[in-house]
Design a protein around this motif. Structure first.
Motif, PDB file in Angstrom:
ATOM      1  N   GLU A  29       0.820  -1.215   0.000  1.00 15.09           N
ATOM      2  CA  GLU A  29       0.000   0.000   0.000  1.00 15.09           C
ATOM      3  C   GLU A  29       0.855   1.266   0.000  1.00 15.09           C
ATOM      4  O   GLU A  29       0.643   2.167  -0.813  1.00 15.09           O
ATOM      5  CB  GLU A  29      -0.941   0.011   1.202  1.00 15.09           C
ATOM      6  CG  GLU A  29      -1.853   1.216   1.234  1.00 15.09           C
ATOM      7  CD  GLU A  29      -2.882   1.138   2.355  1.00 15.09           C
ATOM      8  OE1 GLU A  29      -3.572   2.141   2.571  1.00 15.09           O
ATOM      9  OE2 GLU A  29      -3.008   0.082   3.000  1.00 15.09           O
ATOM     10  N   ARG A  30       1.819   1.359   0.880  1.00  9.28           N
ATOM     11  CA  ARG A  30       2.658   2.562   0.986  1.00  9.28           C
ATOM     12  C   ARG A  30       3.450   2.782  -0.305  1.00  9.28           C
ATOM     13  O   ARG A  30       3.550   3.896  -0.812  1.00  9.28           O
ATOM     14  CB  ARG A  30       3.582   2.454   2.198  1.00  9.28           C
ATOM     15  CG  ARG A  30       4.651   3.521   2.310  1.00  9.28           C
ATOM     16  CD  ARG A  30       4.197   4.957   2.219  1.00  9.28           C
ATOM     17  NE  ARG A  30       3.353   5.377   3.299  1.00  9.28           N
ATOM     18  CZ  ARG A  30       2.675   6.524   3.300  1.00  9.28           C
ATOM     19  NH1 ARG A  30       2.737   7.349   2.284  1.00  9.28           N
ATOM     20  NH2 ARG A  30       1.933   6.849   4.306  1.00  9.28           N
ATOM     21  N   VAL A  31       4.027   1.724  -0.854  1.00 12.87           N
ATOM     22  CA  VAL A  31       4.811   1.824  -2.090  1.00 12.87           C
ATOM     23  C   VAL A  31       3.930   2.320  -3.239  1.00 12.87           C
ATOM     24  O   VAL A  31       4.326   3.212  -4.000  1.00 12.87           O
ATOM     25  CB  VAL A  31       5.465   0.469  -2.447  1.00 12.87           C
ATOM     26  CG1 VAL A  31       6.132   0.511  -3.797  1.00 12.87           C
ATOM     27  CG2 VAL A  31       6.448   0.058  -1.365  1.00 12.87           C
ATOM     28  N   LEU A  32       2.727   1.756  -3.372  1.00  9.75           N
ATOM     29  CA  LEU A  32       1.813   2.177  -4.432  1.00  9.75           C
ATOM     30  C   LEU A  32       1.395   3.633  -4.258  1.00  9.75           C
ATOM     31  O   LEU A  32       1.367   4.404  -5.226  1.00  9.75           O
ATOM     32  CB  LEU A  32       0.577   1.282  -4.456  1.00  9.75           C
ATOM     33  CG  LEU A  32       0.787  -0.150  -4.928  1.00  9.75           C
ATOM     34  CD1 LEU A  32      -0.460  -0.984  -4.663  1.00  9.75           C
ATOM     35  CD2 LEU A  32       1.161  -0.181  -6.393  1.00  9.75           C
ATOM     36  N   LYS A  33       1.097   4.016  -3.029  1.00 10.62           N
ATOM     37  CA  LYS A  33       0.688   5.400  -2.757  1.00 10.62           C
ATOM     38  C   LYS A  33       1.799   6.367  -3.126  1.00 10.62           C
ATOM     39  O   LYS A  33       1.558   7.383  -3.786  1.00 10.62           O
ATOM     40  CB  LYS A  33       0.302   5.556  -1.287  1.00 10.62           C
ATOM     41  CG  LYS A  33      -0.208   6.922  -0.934  1.00 10.62           C
ATOM     42  CD  LYS A  33      -0.669   6.988   0.498  1.00 10.62           C
ATOM     43  CE  LYS A  33      -1.201   8.378   0.805  1.00 10.62           C
ATOM     44  NZ  LYS A  33      -1.807   8.445   2.129  1.00 10.62           N
ATOM     45  N   ASP A  34       3.026   6.065  -2.718  1.00  5.95           N
ATOM     46  CA  ASP A  34       4.160   6.936  -3.032  1.00  5.95           C
ATOM     47  C   ASP A  34       4.438   6.983  -4.526  1.00  5.95           C
ATOM     48  O   ASP A  34       4.722   8.042  -5.086  1.00  5.95           O
ATOM     49  CB  ASP A  34       5.420   6.460  -2.293  1.00  5.95           C
ATOM     50  CG  ASP A  34       5.325   6.670  -0.788  1.00  5.95           C
ATOM     51  OD1 ASP A  34       4.410   7.410  -0.328  1.00  5.95           O
ATOM     52  OD2 ASP A  34       6.138   6.073  -0.062  1.00  5.95           O
ATOM     53  N   LEU A  35       4.344   5.846  -5.190  1.00  9.91           N
ATOM     54  CA  LEU A  35       4.574   5.777  -6.636  1.00  9.91           C
ATOM     55  C   LEU A  35       3.568   6.653  -7.383  1.00  9.91           C
ATOM     56  O   LEU A  35       3.931   7.421  -8.278  1.00  9.91           O
ATOM     57  CB  LEU A  35       4.469   4.325  -7.100  1.00  9.91           C
ATOM     58  CG  LEU A  35       4.704   4.046  -8.581  1.00  9.91           C
ATOM     59  CD1 LEU A  35       6.140   4.367  -8.959  1.00  9.91           C
ATOM     60  CD2 LEU A  35       4.383   2.591  -8.897  1.00  9.91           C
ATOM     61  N   LEU A  36       2.299   6.557  -7.003  1.00 11.56           N
ATOM     62  CA  LEU A  36       1.267   7.346  -7.669  1.00 11.56           C
ATOM     63  C   LEU A  36       1.359   8.829  -7.326  1.00 11.56           C
ATOM     64  O   LEU A  36       1.062   9.686  -8.162  1.00 11.56           O
ATOM     65  CB  LEU A  36      -0.116   6.808  -7.305  1.00 11.56           C
ATOM     66  CG  LEU A  36      -0.426   5.425  -7.871  1.00 11.56           C
ATOM     67  CD1 LEU A  36      -1.633   4.822  -7.191  1.00 11.56           C
ATOM     68  CD2 LEU A  36      -0.622   5.497  -9.367  1.00 11.56           C
ATOM     69  N   ALA A  37       1.804   9.145  -6.126  1.00 10.56           N
ATOM     70  CA  ALA A  37       1.927  10.546  -5.711  1.00 10.56           C
ATOM     71  C   ALA A  37       3.056  11.262  -6.443  1.00 10.56           C
ATOM     72  O   ALA A  37       2.986  12.470  -6.667  1.00 10.56           O
ATOM     73  CB  ALA A  37       2.144  10.623  -4.202  1.00 10.56           C
ATOM     74  N   THR A  38       4.077  10.515  -6.824  1.00  7.57           N
ATOM     75  CA  THR A  38       5.229  11.140  -7.484  1.00  7.57           C
ATOM     76  C   THR A  38       5.207  10.994  -8.997  1.00  7.57           C
ATOM     77  O   THR A  38       6.029  11.593  -9.679  1.00  7.57           O
ATOM     78  CB  THR A  38       6.552  10.551  -6.942  1.00  7.57           C
ATOM     79  OG1 THR A  38       6.535   9.133  -7.129  1.00  7.57           O
ATOM     80  CG2 THR A  38       6.717  10.869  -5.471  1.00  7.57           C
ATOM     81  N   ASN A  39       4.294  10.218  -9.529  1.00 10.51           N
ATOM     82  CA  ASN A  39       4.168  10.019 -10.976  1.00 10.51           C
ATOM     83  C   ASN A  39       2.732  10.330 -11.388  1.00 10.51           C
ATOM     84  O   ASN A  39       1.888   9.449 -11.472  1.00 10.51           O
ATOM     85  CB  ASN A  39       4.525   8.576 -11.357  1.00 10.51           C
ATOM     86  CG  ASN A  39       5.968   8.266 -11.087  1.00 10.51           C
ATOM     87  OD1 ASN A  39       6.836   8.660 -11.844  1.00 10.51           O
ATOM     88  ND2 ASN A  39       6.231   7.570  -9.984  1.00 10.51           N
ATOM     89  N   HIS A  40       2.488  11.590 -11.662  1.00 12.61           N
ATOM     90  CA  HIS A  40       1.113  12.043 -11.906  1.00 12.61           C
ATOM     91  C   HIS A  40       0.510  11.523 -13.211  1.00 12.61           C
ATOM     92  O   HIS A  40      -0.688  11.649 -13.421  1.00 12.61           O
ATOM     93  CB  HIS A  40       1.061  13.568 -11.856  1.00 12.61           C
ATOM     94  CG  HIS A  40       1.496  14.099 -10.531  1.00 12.61           C
ATOM     95  ND1 HIS A  40       0.732  13.967  -9.392  1.00 12.61           N
ATOM     96  CD2 HIS A  40       2.638  14.719 -10.150  1.00 12.61           C
ATOM     97  CE1 HIS A  40       1.373  14.500  -8.371  1.00 12.61           C
ATOM     98  NE2 HIS A  40       2.534  14.968  -8.796  1.00 12.61           N
ATOM     99  N   ASP A  41       1.328  10.940 -14.074  1.00  7.36           N
ATOM    100  CA  ASP A  41       0.789  10.363 -15.305  1.00  7.36           C
ATOM    101  C   ASP A  41       0.390   8.896 -15.127  1.00  7.36           C
ATOM    102  O   ASP A  41      -0.096   8.264 -16.045  1.00  7.36           O
ATOM    103  CB  ASP A  41       1.784  10.515 -16.454  1.00  7.36           C
ATOM    104  CG  ASP A  41       3.131   9.866 -16.161  1.00  7.36           C
ATOM    105  OD1 ASP A  41       3.484   9.739 -14.971  1.00  7.36           O
ATOM    106  OD2 ASP A  41       3.823   9.487 -17.120  1.00  7.36           O
TER     107      ASP A  41
END
Length: 109
Positions: A29-41
């Motif tokens: 969950e944390r990894v996915l959240k961070d990935l999506l927060a830093t890659n807006h596309d």
């Protein structure tokens, strides 16, 4: 595109597939959240797809696996496919919200 599928057979209820997938996804969950927060596309989406192929055991007058007899005063509604319906748990809803993921359902007859 990445895809994660359940290991269960198609004859299992969607609830069971979602339970298994939640066990696989929740630790990330944390990894996915961070990935999506830093890659807006990037977009995360839980896509649930069901195919209803009719067979003799698919309707309410067929035995329901794991249910010997309905509770008193309860009756199965005739003509309903036994795999209809599902529950999306509060845990799943919170996970999707926290990660920022979309939810899509597709059902085919």
């Amino acid at each position: 595109m990445w895809e994660l599928k359940s290991d269960l057979p198609d004859t299992e209820r969607i609830d069971q597939h979602l339970k298994q997938l939640f066990g696989k996804l929740h630790p990330s969950e944390r990894v996915l959240k961070d990935l999506l927060a830093t890659n807006h596309d990037m977009v995360a989406q839980l896509q649930v797809v069901r195919y209803f192929d009719e067979g003799p055991d698919d309707y309410a007058d067929a035995p329901v696996p794991g249910v010997e007899e309905p509770p008193p005063n309860w009756a199965l509604v005739p003509g309903q496919h036994r795999l209809l319906g599902m529950v999306l748990s509060a845990e799943w809803i919170a996970f999707l919200h926290n990660v920022g993921a979309n939810l899509q359902f597709d059902e085919y007859d």
